[in-house]
Each structure stands twice: as C-alpha cells, then as structure tokens.
Design a protein around this motif. Structure first.
Motif, mmCIF file in Angstrom:
data_model
loop_
_atom_site.group_PDB
_atom_site.id
_atom_site.type_symbol
_atom_site.label_atom_id
_atom_site.label_comp_id
_atom_site.label_asym_id
_atom_site.label_seq_id
_atom_site.Cartn_x
_atom_site.Cartn_y
_atom_site.Cartn_z
ATOM 1 N N VAL A 73 5.353 4.368 0.881
ATOM 2 C CA VAL A 73 4.946 5.458 0.003
ATOM 3 C C VAL A 73 5.931 5.639 -1.147
ATOM 4 C CG1 VAL A 73 4.500 7.935 -0.106
ATOM 5 C CG2 VAL A 73 3.765 6.624 1.900
ATOM 6 N N VAL A 125 0.311 7.226 -5.009
ATOM 7 C CA VAL A 125 0.999 8.518 -4.969
ATOM 8 C C VAL A 125 1.764 8.817 -6.250
ATOM 9 C CG1 VAL A 125 1.225 8.290 -2.468
ATOM 10 C CG2 VAL A 125 3.168 7.695 -3.945
ATOM 11 N N MET A 157 5.294 16.325 -1.730
ATOM 12 C CA MET A 157 3.929 15.811 -1.857
ATOM 13 C C MET A 157 3.048 16.918 -2.426
ATOM 14 S SD MET A 157 3.564 13.658 1.697
ATOM 15 C CE MET A 157 3.425 15.126 2.692
ATOM 16 N N LEU A 185 -2.330 17.010 -2.588
ATOM 17 C CA LEU A 185 -2.651 16.136 -1.460
ATOM 18 C C LEU A 185 -4.147 15.901 -1.351
ATOM 19 C CD1 LEU A 185 -0.007 17.509 1.013
ATOM 20 C CD2 LEU A 185 -0.301 15.102 0.428
ATOM 21 N N ASP A 187 -4.437 10.923 2.154
ATOM 22 C CA ASP A 187 -3.004 10.963 2.432
ATOM 23 C C ASP A 187 -2.728 11.251 3.914
ATOM 24 O OD1 ASP A 187 -2.614 12.673 -0.688
ATOM 25 O OD2 ASP A 187 -2.146 10.561 -0.271
ATOM 26 N N TYR A 215 3.808 10.012 8.846
ATOM 27 C CA TYR A 215 4.799 9.614 7.848
ATOM 28 C C TYR A 215 6.136 9.349 8.535
ATOM 29 C CZ TYR A 215 1.709 10.718 3.984
ATOM 30 O OH TYR A 215 0.662 10.704 3.085
#
Length: 127
Positions: free
Chosen positions: A48, A64, A83, A86, A90, A94
């Motif tokens: 990411v 992203v 973030m 969103l 997504d 993570y």
C-alpha cells in the motif's frame, strides 16, 4: 529483536477516514524502511505504502495515491498510515513491516516475508 504491533483498524463508512499505527519495540523504526501492506480475501498481498529509512523516499500503490499518507513519529517509534476517502475495495487486513536496509529509495516490492511483520489490523469499509 524488532517487534511490530499494528492498531487503528475498524469499521468505517465509504468516504470516511482511519489512521493506522505501526508501533515498534526492540529497535528504532527510524533506521528501518517501513511498509504497509494489505491482504483481502481472494487477492494477493498488496503493498500500500512504504517509506525508506530516515524519512527517505515514499512509495504508494496507484490505487491509494492522493488518499493515503504514510508518516513517522520518531519520538514515539511509530509509523502511521492516514487513510482518507476510504472505499469498499480498501477492505482488508493491513499489515506493517519493517526492513533493515540502507536503501534510501525503498519500494514496497523490496519487502520480504523474512522482514519483521506485525499481526495485522482489520479495516472494513462498508455502509
């Protein structure tokens, strides 16, 4: 030995924001490259966002860019992933990873399973 713990995941509506934290113990994150990765059901692991040691270059996945920001708080030995905006796509677990490298232009593709990884934090984007 470097130990990584992620936090900050949760359930958020589309368009919302979350800030993930990657906290380390046992070593100083500032001298490691740090990356955020995600794993969604049925998909491959995706890099990411990653940052080189000592606030070197950053790397973002195209999906992203403009929405996520990686940053360090060296005083707290934490790397954040902010973030925003969103989207349902997504949704994933993570993971944070730290790589011991002197490379100041690290890319997410440089990280290996042999690096230090956390246990992950779930992010769910749903209305």
């Amino acid at each position: 030995q470097l130990r990584i713990v992620e936090s900050g995941g949760g359930l958020v509506q589309p368009g919302g924001s979350l800030r993930l934290s990657c906290e380390a113990s046992g070593s100083t994150l500032y001298y490691h490259a740090v990356g955020w990765f995600r794993l969604a059901p049925g998909k491959e692991r995706e890099g990411v966002s990653c940052v080189s040691r000592m606030d070197g270059s950053t790397d973002y996945a195209d999906s992203v860019k403009g929405r996520f920001t990686i940053s360090r708080d060296s005083s707290k030995n934490i790397v954040y992933l902010q973030m925003n905006n969103l989207r349902p796509e997504d949704t994933a677990v993570y993971y944070c990873a730290a790589r011991d490298t002197i490379n100041m232009k690290v890319r997410c593709a440089d990280f290996r399973l042999s690096d230090s990884w956390g246990q992950g934090t779930q992010v769910t984007v749903s209305s």
